[in-house]
Enzyme design. Sequence first.
Site, PDB file in Angstrom:
ATOM      1  N   GLN A 194     -10.625 -10.408   7.637  1.00  0.00           N
ATOM      2  CA  GLN A 194      -9.599 -10.695   6.529  1.00  0.00           C
ATOM      3  C   GLN A 194      -8.264 -10.284   7.085  1.00  0.00           C
ATOM      4  O   GLN A 194      -8.019  -9.401   7.854  1.00  0.00           O
ATOM      5  CB  GLN A 194      -9.775  -9.775   5.133  1.00  0.00           C
ATOM      6  CG  GLN A 194      -9.030 -10.255   3.985  1.00  0.00           C
ATOM      7  CD  GLN A 194      -9.685  -9.485   2.755  1.00  0.00           C
ATOM      8  OE1 GLN A 194     -10.732  -9.146   2.559  1.00  0.00           O
ATOM      9  NE2 GLN A 194      -8.569  -8.873   2.044  1.00  0.00           N
ATOM     10  N   LYS A 239      -7.789  -1.709  11.178  1.00  0.00           N
ATOM     11  CA  LYS A 239      -6.757  -2.518  10.945  1.00  0.00           C
ATOM     12  C   LYS A 239      -5.935  -2.415  12.000  1.00  0.00           C
ATOM     13  O   LYS A 239      -5.700  -1.729  13.049  1.00  0.00           O
ATOM     14  CB  LYS A 239      -6.012  -1.856   9.755  1.00  0.00           C
ATOM     15  CG  LYS A 239      -6.707  -1.829   8.455  1.00  0.00           C
ATOM     16  CD  LYS A 239      -5.829  -1.334   7.440  1.00  0.00           C
ATOM     17  CE  LYS A 239      -6.451  -1.382   5.776  1.00  0.00           C
ATOM     18  NZ  LYS A 239      -5.809  -0.604   5.024  1.00  0.00           N
ATOM     19  N   ARG A 285       2.759   1.670   0.180  1.00  0.00           N
ATOM     20  CA  ARG A 285       1.484   1.082  -0.073  1.00  0.00           C
ATOM     21  C   ARG A 285       0.508   1.894   0.765  1.00  0.00           C
ATOM     22  O   ARG A 285       0.605   2.320   1.866  1.00  0.00           O
ATOM     23  CB  ARG A 285       1.325  -0.314   0.594  1.00  0.00           C
ATOM     24  CG  ARG A 285       2.596  -1.238  -0.120  1.00  0.00           C
ATOM     25  CD  ARG A 285       2.142  -2.661   0.170  1.00  0.00           C
ATOM     26  NE  ARG A 285       3.268  -3.655  -0.498  1.00  0.00           N
ATOM     27  CZ  ARG A 285       3.126  -4.229  -1.765  1.00  0.00           C
ATOM     28  NH1 ARG A 285       1.722  -4.059  -2.411  1.00  0.00           N
ATOM     29  NH2 ARG A 285       3.984  -4.805  -2.189  1.00  0.00           N
ATOM     30  N   ARG A 311      15.516 -20.800  23.314  1.00  0.00           N
ATOM     31  CA  ARG A 311      15.117 -21.026  22.050  1.00  0.00           C
ATOM     32  C   ARG A 311      14.796 -20.021  21.124  1.00  0.00           C
ATOM     33  O   ARG A 311      14.686 -20.007  19.777  1.00  0.00           O
ATOM     34  CB  ARG A 311      13.801 -22.095  22.233  1.00  0.00           C
ATOM     35  CG  ARG A 311      14.189 -23.025  22.897  1.00  0.00           C
ATOM     36  CD  ARG A 311      12.831 -23.797  23.373  1.00  0.00           C
ATOM     37  NE  ARG A 311      12.099 -22.933  24.152  1.00  0.00           N
ATOM     38  CZ  ARG A 311      10.611 -23.203  24.600  1.00  0.00           C
ATOM     39  NH1 ARG A 311       9.921 -24.068  24.272  1.00  0.00           N
ATOM     40  NH2 ARG A 311      10.116 -22.114  25.462  1.00  0.00           N
ATOM     41  N   ASN A 324      -4.314  -9.634   5.226  1.00  0.00           N
ATOM     42  CA  ASN A 324      -3.633  -9.505   4.212  1.00  0.00           C
ATOM     43  C   ASN A 324      -1.886  -9.297   4.445  1.00  0.00           C
ATOM     44  O   ASN A 324      -1.765  -9.342   5.709  1.00  0.00           O
ATOM     45  CB  ASN A 324      -4.017  -7.882   3.712  1.00  0.00           C
ATOM     46  CG  ASN A 324      -5.357  -7.811   3.135  1.00  0.00           C
ATOM     47  OD1 ASN A 324      -5.976  -8.892   2.822  1.00  0.00           O
ATOM     48  ND2 ASN A 324      -5.740  -6.796   3.494  1.00  0.00           N
ATOM     49  N   HIS A 349      -4.533   3.769   1.951  1.00  0.00           N
ATOM     50  CA  HIS A 349      -5.884   3.168   1.719  1.00  0.00           C
ATOM     51  C   HIS A 349      -7.043   3.612   2.654  1.00  0.00           C
ATOM     52  O   HIS A 349      -6.717   3.987   3.780  1.00  0.00           O
ATOM     53  CB  HIS A 349      -5.909   1.711   1.770  1.00  0.00           C
ATOM     54  CG  HIS A 349      -4.854   1.146   0.757  1.00  0.00           C
ATOM     55  ND1 HIS A 349      -5.190   1.222  -0.714  1.00  0.00           N
ATOM     56  CD2 HIS A 349      -3.555   0.466   0.925  1.00  0.00           C
ATOM     57  CE1 HIS A 349      -4.154   0.543  -1.302  1.00  0.00           C
ATOM     58  NE2 HIS A 349      -3.174   0.228  -0.342  1.00  0.00           N
ATOM     59  N   HIS A 364      -4.667   4.767   5.801  1.00  0.00           N
ATOM     60  CA  HIS A 364      -3.464   4.125   6.229  1.00  0.00           C
ATOM     61  C   HIS A 364      -2.559   3.826   5.172  1.00  0.00           C
ATOM     62  O   HIS A 364      -3.000   3.288   4.150  1.00  0.00           O
ATOM     63  CB  HIS A 364      -3.982   2.863   6.942  1.00  0.00           C
ATOM     64  CG  HIS A 364      -2.666   1.945   7.341  1.00  0.00           C
ATOM     65  ND1 HIS A 364      -2.313   0.778   6.583  1.00  0.00           N
ATOM     66  CD2 HIS A 364      -1.980   1.886   8.478  1.00  0.00           C
ATOM     67  CE1 HIS A 364      -1.317   0.479   7.028  1.00  0.00           C
ATOM     68  NE2 HIS A 364      -1.034   1.126   8.185  1.00  0.00           N
ATOM     69  N   TYR A 391      -1.644  -7.489   8.068  1.00  0.00           N
ATOM     70  CA  TYR A 391      -2.819  -6.529   8.241  1.00  0.00           C
ATOM     71  C   TYR A 391      -4.072  -7.579   8.538  1.00  0.00           C
ATOM     72  O   TYR A 391      -4.338  -8.223   7.821  1.00  0.00           O
ATOM     73  CB  TYR A 391      -3.353  -5.558   7.193  1.00  0.00           C
ATOM     74  CG  TYR A 391      -2.182  -5.061   6.335  1.00  0.00           C
ATOM     75  CD1 TYR A 391      -2.093  -3.844   5.794  1.00  0.00           C
ATOM     76  CD2 TYR A 391      -1.613  -6.132   5.404  1.00  0.00           C
ATOM     77  CE1 TYR A 391      -1.303  -3.230   4.836  1.00  0.00           C
ATOM     78  CE2 TYR A 391      -0.533  -5.590   4.375  1.00  0.00           C
ATOM     79  CZ  TYR A 391      -0.474  -4.356   3.951  1.00  0.00           C
ATOM     80  OH  TYR A 391       0.383  -3.816   3.124  1.00  0.00           O
ATOM     81  N   GLU A 432     -13.758   1.088  -1.620  1.00  0.00           N
ATOM     82  CA  GLU A 432     -12.289   1.412  -1.395  1.00  0.00           C
ATOM     83  C   GLU A 432     -11.552   2.600  -2.318  1.00  0.00           C
ATOM     84  O   GLU A 432     -12.057   2.560  -3.347  1.00  0.00           O
ATOM     85  CB  GLU A 432     -11.493   0.099  -1.703  1.00  0.00           C
ATOM     86  CG  GLU A 432     -12.029  -1.159  -0.900  1.00  0.00           C
ATOM     87  CD  GLU A 432     -11.604  -1.100   0.558  1.00  0.00           C
ATOM     88  OE1 GLU A 432     -10.511  -0.335   0.839  1.00  0.00           O
ATOM     89  OE2 GLU A 432     -12.083  -1.778   1.408  1.00  0.00           O
TER      90      GLU A 432
END
Length: 201
Positions: A47, A72, A59, A23, A49, A62, A119, A132, A143
């Site tokens: 959270q 994370k 990206r 499968r 993301n 951060h 990161h 994330y 932040e």
Amino acid sequence: MKARPLTLQGAFEVIPDRHRDKRGVFLEGFRADWLRAATGHTLDVAQVNLSVSRLGAIRGLHMTKTPPGQAKYVTCMTGAIVDVLVDLRLGSPTFGQHETVRLDAAEHHSVYVPEGFAHGFCALTEDTTVAYLCSTSYAPAIEYVLNPLDPELGITWPVPHPIPSDIATEGRGLRDCLDEGLLPTYDECRTLAEPDPGRPT
């Protein structure tokens, strides 16, 4: 699952056990109890993301003021990325250093990023999707964005024409973070990552 320690102490590449049959493939992408047992770190997810990026998109980088900090757990769901971690813990033996890990949808590896790190990642394919899991919710007042092209960091991005956000390239360099007193200590971050003995396993 296996946890491979990275050069930056406290960070890990997580390699799941994959079960294949006619499968397709099944794997456990994340288990809090296993992560705690394997790494000594606790990740309570506050959270989740999801980002979809074009080829060459950067990206990050951060970072979250510590405390409370933010850990994370990063997984590439489709496509491929080079994931980048930067150690921002004052007093760490690897302070200011970075490490890269390739994550892709073929191998299903993940990276655990503890508190005290910046990161980010670079997408190696079109329509790259990354999930994330975050230990704290987004709080814009604490932040920050570290400029991914800051020459003091010395990160070599794996595409000829990287595409960072305008906010990122206008963000702080490592020297700015030091001058503004934004960086946590190594001991602060290690304390945050320790399992709470009162938390059920």
